[in-house]
Scaffold this motif. Structure first.
Motif, PDB file in Angstrom:
ATOM      1  N   GLY A 155      -4.134   2.252   2.579  1.00  0.00           N
ATOM      2  CA  GLY A 155      -3.828   1.732   3.911  1.00  0.00           C
ATOM      3  C   GLY A 155      -2.879   2.610   4.695  1.00  0.00           C
ATOM      4  O   GLY A 155      -2.517   3.723   4.280  1.00  0.00           O
ATOM      5  N   SER A 173     -12.740   2.976  -1.018  1.00  0.00           N
ATOM      6  CA  SER A 173     -13.145   3.660   0.208  1.00  0.00           C
ATOM      7  C   SER A 173     -14.259   2.904   0.929  1.00  0.00           C
ATOM      8  O   SER A 173     -14.193   2.688   2.154  1.00  0.00           O
ATOM      9  CB  SER A 173     -13.589   5.086  -0.125  1.00  0.00           C
ATOM     10  N   ASN A 207     -12.963  -0.428   2.311  1.00  0.00           N
ATOM     11  CA  ASN A 207     -12.146  -0.213   3.516  1.00  0.00           C
ATOM     12  C   ASN A 207     -13.025  -0.158   4.760  1.00  0.00           C
ATOM     13  O   ASN A 207     -12.733  -0.803   5.770  1.00  0.00           O
ATOM     14  CB  ASN A 207     -11.369   1.105   3.395  1.00  0.00           C
ATOM     15  N   MET A 255      -7.918   2.155  10.846  1.00  0.00           N
ATOM     16  CA  MET A 255      -8.817   1.701   9.786  1.00  0.00           C
ATOM     17  C   MET A 255      -9.536   0.400  10.118  1.00  0.00           C
ATOM     18  O   MET A 255     -10.479   0.020   9.414  1.00  0.00           O
ATOM     19  CB  MET A 255      -8.035   1.508   8.477  1.00  0.00           C
ATOM     20  N   SER A 315       0.812  -1.215   0.000  1.00  0.00           N
ATOM     21  CA  SER A 315       0.000   0.000   0.000  1.00  0.00           C
ATOM     22  C   SER A 315       0.847   1.267   0.000  1.00  0.00           C
ATOM     23  O   SER A 315       0.520   2.246  -0.701  1.00  0.00           O
ATOM     24  CB  SER A 315      -0.929   0.004   1.221  1.00  0.00           C
ATOM     25  N   THR A 348      -4.504  -2.670   5.772  1.00  0.00           N
ATOM     26  CA  THR A 348      -4.857  -2.613   4.349  1.00  0.00           C
ATOM     27  C   THR A 348      -6.131  -3.427   4.116  1.00  0.00           C
ATOM     28  O   THR A 348      -6.107  -4.430   3.408  1.00  0.00           O
ATOM     29  CB  THR A 348      -3.715  -3.169   3.479  1.00  0.00           C
ATOM     30  N   ALA A 350      -9.220  -3.149   2.466  1.00  0.00           N
ATOM     31  CA  ALA A 350      -9.776  -3.394   1.131  1.00  0.00           C
ATOM     32  C   ALA A 350      -8.787  -4.121   0.239  1.00  0.00           C
ATOM     33  O   ALA A 350      -9.148  -5.058  -0.484  1.00  0.00           O
ATOM     34  CB  ALA A 350     -10.189  -2.068   0.500  1.00  0.00           C
TER      35      ALA A 350
END
Length: 400
Positions: free
Chosen positions: A184, A244, A247, A206, A92, A276, A278
């Motif tokens: 990410g 987006s 994620n 995240m 990422s 990371t 997604a």
């Protein structure tokens, strides 16, 4: 002695890149510093960063929104190649560097600069990625790396900046080094340098802790067209929106955390924490769809290509002729990789539970063990005899 008169500096707004501005001018004789901040979907407000660069002495402060390019031309290529550095990290952060290098080179050409600069130190991977990427795009452009040469500690760099009106951090800075973009986050340094230290929850942003994830599973269907993710649960989405939304969906279930010891380009090992969500799920789904639509020899041969592709990205060789050649192979393999993958998200796990494609070469009437079986079982005996003949001859020779 000045090394250049006009320089485009990759700018993040942090201590090192801010100090680079007066340092380049006062220590290396640079007359004009133009800063460039790249918006790669990191979710930060870049207007204050743009204004800070001007306060630090930049003659011009550029902000480039390259988020869609980042996803379409870099992330999606990596997904088609199923790239996982050392079988774990989906690159990422590494994927952002060749794009930033290109933005620097383009800006240098536009503004007539004779050099570009960055704030990387001498121990990390990014210096390699920036320097090599820039020299591949414009071998005549000078690359300046003040932080690699000035020999100042962080405290000394702050003191140096204060002499030129650069405000020091108001609060105690985080012990962590963090890089973030749409794909990410990477976190290192501080207490994480001890490989036995469990990462505290504060390093994550995240992804949720497993204890905070939903108690019911959630299903997501990811649609691909020729290897490119194009839809979530049947809704066609643009590249940025797809990443987006995925994620948020995946991170909510605690999926996407990586804690690893990795081998840096410069020869040292580092302990890295990645989020990371997604990207990991997309690679997992894409690889599964390939297993449904590609022949065995292609998928098996492609694994070696994928490993090489990931190493090229990690090692800063995105613009190498080898990567371009591998792209030709990968692009051809993706012509039939169209379909849908269904994934169950629950308590830190993303489990593929279904797949469908009009290009599927899975044949139910050959695979079934039921009454509809169309496979010629009698043909297996002759096949096995021929297949095993070399082994049989060898065995006789060594046991005679």
């Amino acid at each position: 002695m000045g090394r250049a008169k006009k320089v485009v500096l990759a700018y993040s707004g942090g201590v090192d890149t801010s100090v680079c501005i007066p340092y380049l001018m006062n220590e290396w004789g640079v007359e004009e510093v133009i800063t460039l901040a790249a918006d790669l979907g990191q979710g930060e407000e870049l207007k204050p960063i743009q204004e800070k660069a001007l306060r630090c002495g930049a003659v011009e402060s550029l902000v480039e929104d390259a988020t869609e390019t980042f996803v379409k031309d870099y992330a999606f290529r990596a997904i088609c190649a199923n790239t996982l550095y050392e079988n774990r990290y989906p690159l990422s952060t590494a994927l952002a560097r060749p794009l930033i290098a290109k933005l620097l080179v383009d800006a240098a050409e536009k503004y007539g600069a004779d050099a570009v600069a960055h704030g990387c130190t001498g121990k990390g991977n990014d210096q390699v990625r920036f320097d090599v990427g820039i020299m591949a795009l414009n071998p005549n452009l000078k690359v300046l790396a003040p932080a690699r040469e000035w020999g100042m500690s962080r405290e000394e760099a702050i003191s140096y900046g204060e002499k030129f009106g650069i405000e020091s951090p108001v609060k105690k800075s985080s012990p962590y080094s963090i890089d973030k973009n749409l794909l990410g986050r990477s976190v290192e340094a501080g207490p994480l340098e001890d490989p036995m230290t469990e990462p505290p929850e504060e390093v994550y942003e995240m992804t949720r802790a497993i204890s905070d994830t939903p108690d019911e599973p959630e299903y997501v269907e990811i649609g691909f067209e020729q290897g490119i993710p194009v839809s979530l649960n049947g809704d066609l989405l643009g590249p940025v929106d797809l990443i987006s939304q995925l994620n948020g969906l995946v991170g909510k279930h605690g999926i996407g955390r990586i804690d690893m010891i990795e081998n840096r380009v410069v020869g040292i090992k580092s302990r890295e924490i990645y989020e990371t969500p997604a990207l990991l799920v997309l690679i997992q789904a894409h690889r599964d769809l390939e297993s449904l639509t590609l022949t065995a020899d292609i998928t098996q041969y492609k694994r070696g290509i994928e490993q090489t592709y990931g190493q090229l990205i990690y090692q800063g060789l995105w613009y190498s002729p080898l990567r371009q050649a591998l792209d030709a192979f990968i692009t051809q393999t993706q012509e039939r990789v169209t379909g849908m993958i269904r994934i169950k998200l629950f308590k830190g796990n993303a489990v593929i539970v279904g797949r469908r494609s009009d290009n599927s070469i899975y044949t139910p009437d050959l695979a079934t063990y039921g009454a509809d079986d169309q496979f010629d079982h009698k043909a297996a005996e002759g096949f096995i005899y021929i297949w095993g003949l070399p082994t049989r001859v060898w065995s006789k020779s060594v046991n005679s």
